[in-house]
Design a protein around this motif. Structure first.
Motif, PDB file in Angstrom:
ATOM      1  N   GLN A  51       0.853  -1.097   0.102  1.00  0.00           N
ATOM      2  CA  GLN A  51      -0.085   0.166   0.067  1.00  0.00           C
ATOM      3  C   GLN A  51       0.891   1.304  -0.037  1.00  0.00           C
ATOM      4  OE1 GLN A  51      -2.835   0.268   3.176  1.00  0.00           O
ATOM      5  NE2 GLN A  51      -3.756   2.143   2.274  1.00  0.00           N
ATOM      6  N   ASP A  52       1.862   1.208   0.734  1.00  0.00           N
ATOM      7  CA  ASP A  52       3.030   2.313   0.680  1.00  0.00           C
ATOM      8  C   ASP A  52       3.537   2.854  -0.652  1.00  0.00           C
ATOM      9  OD1 ASP A  52       2.825   2.762   3.643  1.00  0.00           O
ATOM     10  OD2 ASP A  52       4.394   1.414   3.853  1.00  0.00           O
ATOM     11  N   TYR A  54       2.132   1.650  -3.619  1.00  0.00           N
ATOM     12  CA  TYR A  54       0.861   1.841  -4.541  1.00  0.00           C
ATOM     13  C   TYR A  54       0.640   3.300  -4.355  1.00  0.00           C
ATOM     14  CZ  TYR A  54      -3.593   2.217  -6.498  1.00  0.00           C
ATOM     15  OH  TYR A  54      -4.715   2.760  -7.127  1.00  0.00           O
ATOM     16  N   GLU A  55       0.419   3.869  -3.147  1.00  0.00           N
ATOM     17  CA  GLU A  55      -0.071   5.223  -2.751  1.00  0.00           C
ATOM     18  C   GLU A  55       0.921   6.375  -3.371  1.00  0.00           C
ATOM     19  OE1 GLU A  55      -3.048   6.862  -2.082  1.00  0.00           O
ATOM     20  OE2 GLU A  55      -3.783   4.879  -2.467  1.00  0.00           O
ATOM     21  N   ARG A  58       1.526   6.322  -6.926  1.00  0.00           N
ATOM     22  CA  ARG A  58       0.448   7.049  -7.501  1.00  0.00           C
ATOM     23  C   ARG A  58       0.601   8.591  -7.544  1.00  0.00           C
ATOM     24  NH1 ARG A  58      -3.882   9.549  -5.786  1.00  0.00           N
ATOM     25  NH2 ARG A  58      -3.744   9.016  -3.878  1.00  0.00           N
ATOM     26  N   LYS A  59       0.963   9.185  -6.232  1.00  0.00           N
ATOM     27  CA  LYS A  59       1.292  10.587  -5.898  1.00  0.00           C
ATOM     28  C   LYS A  59       2.251  11.125  -6.863  1.00  0.00           C
ATOM     29  CE  LYS A  59      -0.664  10.278  -1.187  1.00  0.00           C
ATOM     30  NZ  LYS A  59      -0.476  10.683   0.207  1.00  0.00           N
TER      31      LYS A  59
END
Length: 66
Positions: A51-52, A54-55, A58-59
């Protein structure tokens, strides 16, 4: 231990292509290098979760193209 690899970046490129950001693919070399610099190695003594990555990626990608 989770890190971002060139193969994972290709999967991210495919994802953005299929969801409608066709002009973003392939990612410029500069963007790929930035993603690998940030998420290519574990931040000792911590570790990345999927998740780290991915997020965070993405940013970075949206900031790059906007």
């Amino acid at each position: 231990m989770t890190t971002l690899t060139k193969k994972e970046i290709q999967k991210i490129e495919e994802y953005y292509y299929w969801v409608g950001y066709k002009s973003w693919v392939p990612f410029p070399e500069e963007l790929s290098k930035k993603l690998l610099e940030v998420y290519g190695e574990e931040p000792v003594p911590y570790s990345w979760t999927e998740q780290d990555i991915y997020e965070g990626s993405r940013k970075i990608i949206f900031d790059y193209f906007n």
